[in-house]
Write an enzyme that holds these catalytic residues in place. Structure first.
Site, short mmCIF file in Angstrom:
data_model
loop_
_atom_site.label_atom_id
_atom_site.label_comp_id
_atom_site.label_asym_id
_atom_site.label_seq_id
_atom_site.Cartn_x
_atom_site.Cartn_y
_atom_site.Cartn_z
N PHE A 15 0.83 -1.20 0.00
CA PHE A 15 0.00 0.00 0.00
C PHE A 15 0.86 1.26 0.00
O PHE A 15 1.88 1.32 0.71
CB PHE A 15 -0.87 0.07 1.26
CG PHE A 15 -1.93 -0.98 1.36
CD1 PHE A 15 -3.20 -0.77 0.87
CD2 PHE A 15 -1.64 -2.20 1.98
CE1 PHE A 15 -4.18 -1.75 0.98
CE2 PHE A 15 -2.63 -3.18 2.10
CZ PHE A 15 -3.89 -2.95 1.59
N ASP A 16 0.43 2.24 -0.77
CA ASP A 16 0.80 3.61 -0.43
C ASP A 16 0.13 3.90 0.91
O ASP A 16 -0.90 3.29 1.23
CB ASP A 16 0.31 4.57 -1.50
CG ASP A 16 0.39 6.01 -1.04
OD1 ASP A 16 1.48 6.45 -0.67
OD2 ASP A 16 -0.67 6.67 -1.02
N CYS A 17 0.66 4.82 1.67
CA CYS A 17 0.08 5.05 3.00
C CYS A 17 -0.77 6.32 3.07
O CYS A 17 -1.98 6.26 3.27
CB CYS A 17 1.20 5.11 4.04
SG CYS A 17 0.58 5.15 5.74
N THR A 20 -4.00 6.92 0.96
CA THR A 20 -4.58 5.62 0.66
C THR A 20 -5.10 4.94 1.93
O THR A 20 -6.26 4.57 2.02
CB THR A 20 -3.55 4.71 -0.05
OG1 THR A 20 -3.12 5.35 -1.25
CG2 THR A 20 -4.16 3.35 -0.39
N LYS A 157 8.94 8.37 -4.32
CA LYS A 157 8.10 8.01 -5.46
C LYS A 157 7.76 9.28 -6.26
O LYS A 157 7.57 10.33 -5.66
CB LYS A 157 6.80 7.35 -4.99
CG LYS A 157 6.98 6.02 -4.30
CD LYS A 157 5.66 5.41 -3.86
CE LYS A 157 5.01 6.19 -2.75
NZ LYS A 157 3.77 5.55 -2.22
#
Length: 205
Positions: A15-17, A20, A157
């Site tokens: 997961f992106d945190c 998200t 990212k």
């Protein structure tokens, strides 16, 4: 896609945190609102968030690598200057330290529990510093098995070094890329680079 199917098809879900799993708008937006109010300035969420996002990305690309708390402080300072709203060092430091206080979305913790119950290894890939995520992890009931932060990778990212670091970490615990599902809100930071490196992706709208 049910959790049972996910558990059979994918050994790991990454997961992106922030944005998200964690409600970035509620956390950062509340800070921006209170800061604007303390300066008696009308709060325009869209403008503030847009100006901040541009400044944050600019500082994430600077070299040498900046830790995320410094990125946040520098981006906040740039945003304040562009919007002509006073901000002192206490404001910058408080915002940079606030990440761990941002709330999870209402369905986040329960969803993570469901995935764990189906045997999924859970990972987070986040443009954050490790200390801030440790605070966030408590909000997620410490359910994340593998954590890759920008601090660990030395990049932010959508830099591929982040995703390569994630794949290496998951490969070491026995999960190959075809059995990893990446889940994220940002098409720019996550969906496009994850697709490029060959991961299956779920986009969270």
């Amino acid at each position: 896609m049910t959790n049972v199917f996910l558990g059979k098809r994918y050994g790991a879900v990454s997961f992106d945190c922030y944005g998200t799993l964690i409600d970035w708008d509620a956390g950062a937006g509340a800070f921006f609102h209170d800061w604007s109010a303390s300066r008696n300035v009308p709060f325009d969420r869209n403008t503030v968030v847009s100006v901040f996002a541009r400044a944050q990305y600019r500082h994430q690309q600077s070299r040498p690598f900046k830790g995320y708390r410094q990125v946040l402080a520098d981006a906040f300072a740039d945003m304040a200057a562009e919007l002509e709203i006073p901000a002192d060092k206490a404001d910058l430091d408080a915002f940079a330290a606030s990440v761990g206080t941002w709330p999870a979305f209402n369905d986040t913790v329960e969803s993570l529990r469901g995935l764990k119950a189906c045997g999924c290894h859970l990972a987070v890939l986040s443009n954050v510093d490790t200390a801030s995520f440790e605070q966030t992890h408590l909000r997620l009931e410490s359910q994340i098995d593998t954590v890759v932060t920008a601090e660990m990778a030395g990049a932010y990212k959508p830099d591929m070094r982040m995703f390569e670091t994630l794949l290496s970490a998951l490969n070491r615990q026995g999960t190959s890329s075809e059995h990893i599902l990446h889940v994220a809100q940002s098409r720019f930071h996550d969906v496009a680079p994850a697709n490029e490196i060959g991961l299956d992706v779920v986009w969270i709208d």
